[in-house]
Design an enzyme around this catalytic site. Sequence first.
Site, short mmCIF file in Angstrom:
data_model
loop_
_atom_site.label_atom_id
_atom_site.label_comp_id
_atom_site.label_asym_id
_atom_site.label_seq_id
_atom_site.Cartn_x
_atom_site.Cartn_y
_atom_site.Cartn_z
N TYR A 1 0.84 -1.21 0.00
CA TYR A 1 0.00 0.00 0.00
C TYR A 1 0.87 1.25 0.00
O TYR A 1 0.66 2.19 -0.79
CB TYR A 1 -0.92 -0.02 1.23
CG TYR A 1 -1.98 1.06 1.24
CD1 TYR A 1 -3.08 1.00 0.39
CD2 TYR A 1 -1.89 2.13 2.12
CE1 TYR A 1 -4.06 1.98 0.42
CE2 TYR A 1 -2.87 3.12 2.15
CZ TYR A 1 -3.96 3.04 1.29
OH TYR A 1 -4.92 4.01 1.32
N LYS B 1 1.21 4.12 -2.85
CA LYS B 1 0.77 5.49 -2.57
C LYS B 1 1.92 6.50 -2.66
O LYS B 1 1.71 7.64 -3.07
CB LYS B 1 0.12 5.54 -1.17
CG LYS B 1 -1.22 4.81 -1.11
CD LYS B 1 -2.26 5.50 -1.99
CE LYS B 1 -3.64 4.91 -1.84
NZ LYS B 1 -4.64 5.63 -2.66
#
Length: 257
Positions: free
Chosen positions: A162, A166
């Site tokens: 993640y 990001k």
Amino acid sequence: MPHHHDPLFAIAGQNILVAGGAGGLGWPIAQELAQRGANVAIADLNEAKAASCAEALRRLGAQALATGLNVTSRASCAAACQHVVAAWGRLDGLVNASGIYRVGAALDLADQDWQNSIDINLTGSFQLARAAGALMVPQKSGSIITITSVSSHVANQNYAAYAASKAGAAHLTRVLALEWAAAGVRVNAIGPAVTPTPLAAPIIDNPTTRDAAFAKIPMQRFGTPDDLLASVVFLLADGAKFLTGQIIYVDGGRTIS
Ligand SMILES: NC(=O)c1ccc[n+]([C@@H]2O[C@H](COP(=O)([O-])OP(=O)(O)OC[C@H]3O[C@@H](n4cnc5c(N)ncnc54)[C@H](O)[C@@H]3O)[C@@H](O)[C@H]2O)c1
């Protein structure tokens, strides 16, 4: 619908695509844009939900359409943007609020969780921004906003996929902003902290992760979708006309703690 006329925040009449517009953050954002008189295209992998969201906006008197979208497909991104142009003549704004959240200790993380995170959160941000940019650069105007995360900046254990996706999406924002600045196309990102939505249920529903996440937010609460609305509207509006390449963390201080 009531329209707001403060020119610094005016977005009435803009044609804005909200990707992930049927989601926990995308839908409140779409509603706010519609309330302010924007024409809103709800684009989502969940086409049925996108259709009912668009229908709800039309019932309120807004111009709205629904379009299916898979951000991992370059062709799908182009088709969604073209759908807006076919309906309303041009594309003024893109808010990309699509995404997935997969976590796991790096040594155990499923390859598919890594790959899907990169494909949707990073490659998807690129393909969708590029599809919008291909329309906005020639017209010499436009505002692109990607919803990234505090995970673009901070490191959390178990967040390899993640956080990498990001952080990539945040830095991509800066490169695209640079490439398209001279054409008057602004590219920015908004990084929320943990906000109760379906995506964040794995954090919120588990007392251990919930308490740990809560303890890291100096303002001592989780985010709410409406915390993001002013920043989204501002970045789309003329008040932000000299603002590009920035990641705005709307996070109760999470990234300074
Ligand atoms: N909720 C949070 O705590 C939080 C915090 C920081 C950042 N974010 C980011 O905000 C964005 C929105 O999150 P949310 O909480 O609204 O999640 P959500 O799961 O409620 O909504 C995400 C939406 O994206 C759509 N989507 C998923 N894959 C897609 C694809 N391949 N193509 C098109 N659409 C797709 C889903 O159908 C869904 O409607 C995500 O990028 C997320 O990483 C969320």
